[in-house]
Design an enzyme around this catalytic site. Structure first.
Site, PDB file in Angstrom:
ATOM      1  N   GLY A 176       0.950  -1.291  -0.265  1.00  0.00           N
ATOM      2  CA  GLY A 176       0.079   0.012  -0.185  1.00  0.00           C
ATOM      3  C   GLY A 176       1.087   1.154  -0.274  1.00  0.00           C
ATOM      4  N   HIS A 177       0.168   2.481   0.097  1.00  0.00           N
ATOM      5  CA  HIS A 177       1.065   3.687   0.138  1.00  0.00           C
ATOM      6  C   HIS A 177       1.138   4.396   1.566  1.00  0.00           C
ATOM      7  CE1 HIS A 177      -0.561   4.729  -4.385  1.00  0.00           C
ATOM      8  NE2 HIS A 177       0.327   3.423  -4.317  1.00  0.00           N
ATOM      9  N   GLY A 178       0.687   3.489   2.694  1.00  0.00           N
ATOM     10  CA  GLY A 178       1.096   3.852   3.800  1.00  0.00           C
ATOM     11  C   GLY A 178      -0.009   4.564   4.523  1.00  0.00           C
TER      12      GLY A 178
END
Length: 338
Positions: free
Chosen positions: A183-185
């Site tokens: 994911g992107h965090g």
């Protein structure tokens, strides 16, 4: 009520005869149980901005159970990637819900975001599992907007976008004892694109990030207005995260954004006890605008190394002001006071 969605207690509820389910303006004195495996239709079933399952203005709701809701997102991701779908349905949406508990359910392969909380107060999301491929577009795990007092705990989130995203007009959010990746965090923002941002008192603690694009990130658009303040990011573990710590006042996902004066004022952000590895040499990015600097940034006991390299990780600092205490690796050189 759809098969496998079981009600305990008494509720005033309704649902549409379409592919989506709407429960609104009721008082739940017990809980709704999500049991079994539920799948969305495996075709493009709407051209409207909608949710597969919506709870609107329902107070004292508990959504619980060991069941799974599968959004059958693959057909939607392909449609989006080929620019045939402008809108895609969110899997599970809550709006204007107070005293909300969401526990133990599993969400999978949403066409778009998996869960949204909009104008909700006193929400607890606990032990929820969210899974989608790393390359699935915009499949954020949990999005919180215009809400107050939200706790996200003991969750496992794998997605193609932010594991948790916190948007404007939101305060008092805690994310704890959760895992993120792929994911992107965990992101605050993006902020300030069209609204006056207001975000405060955000806590992310005791979380692990594995193979994500970012660890913890605050992102805003150039020329934005408003503020984001009062952050604590503490006791976090990073494993091969591209950029573990990010403040970005130049957010521009499409690239080639024109330079604009102004920006969302970002202040009082603490990064404490953050350990692990980055997959890029630039482990920390604190990038703030020339016209609206970032203030009150604090780092303590941070140790980030560049994975599989003997060269040290580094940090990029632009128009950011703050202090460090104890060990901080990579070394931070804050901007000089104005």
């Amino acid at each position: 009520m759809a098969s496998g969605l079981q009600r305990s207690g008494q509720a005033n509820h309704g649902h549409t005869e379409k592919k989506d389910i709407l429960v609104e303006r009721g008082h739940i004195s017990g809980s709704l149980q999500v049991t079994d495996h539920h799948t969305a239709p495996n075709h493009i079933w709407t051209t409207e901005q909608t949710n597969l399952l919506t709870f609107h203005a329902v107070d004292n709701l508990t959504l619980d159970g060991n069941g799974e809701i599968d959004g059958q997102g693959a057909i939607w991701w392909d449609c989006y990637n080929h620019k045939r779908c402008k809108t895609r349905p969110i899997l599970l949406g809550f709006s204007l819900c107070n005293d909300l508990w969401v526990r133990r359910i599993r969400l999978k392969n949403s066409a778009d975001k998996h869960m949204t909380l909009f104008q909700c107060n006193q929400a607890l999301v606990d032990s929820v599992s969210i899974t989608a491929p790393a390359d699935s577009p915009n499949t954020d795990g949990i999005t919180v907007a215009s809400s107050n007092s939200t706790i996200i705990s003991n969750c496992s989130i794998q997605s193609g976008d932010d594991c948790v995203s916190i948007l404007s007009h939101t305060k008092n959010v805690t994310v704890t004892h959760s895992t993120c990746g792929p994911g992107h965090g965990i992101s605050v923002g993006s902020l300030g694109k069209s609204e006056r941002a207001k975000v405060e008192q955000i806590v992310v603690t005791n979380c692990s990030f594995v193979g994500t694009m970012n660890g913890v990130r605050i992102k805003s658009w150039q020329g934005g207005k408003g503020y984001a303040k009062g952050f604590l990011f503490a006791s976090l573990n990073m494993t091969e995260v591209r950029y573990p710590i990010v403040i970005d006042q130049f957010y521009c996902p499409q690239g080639n954004c024109p330079t604009k004066p102004g920006g969302v004022a970002i202040s009082d952000a603490k990064f404490i006890d953050i350990q692990g590895t980055s997959s890029e040499q630039e482990a920390i990015k604190l990038l703030c605008s020339q016209s609206v600097h970032c203030h009150g940034i604090y780092l303590s006991n941070v140790n980030l190394s560049w994975v599989k390299h003997t060269a040290p990780a580094n940090a990029t600092i632009l128009n950011a002001h703050g202090t460090t205490e104890g060990m901080v690796v990579p070394r931070i050189q804050f901007s000089q006071p104005l």
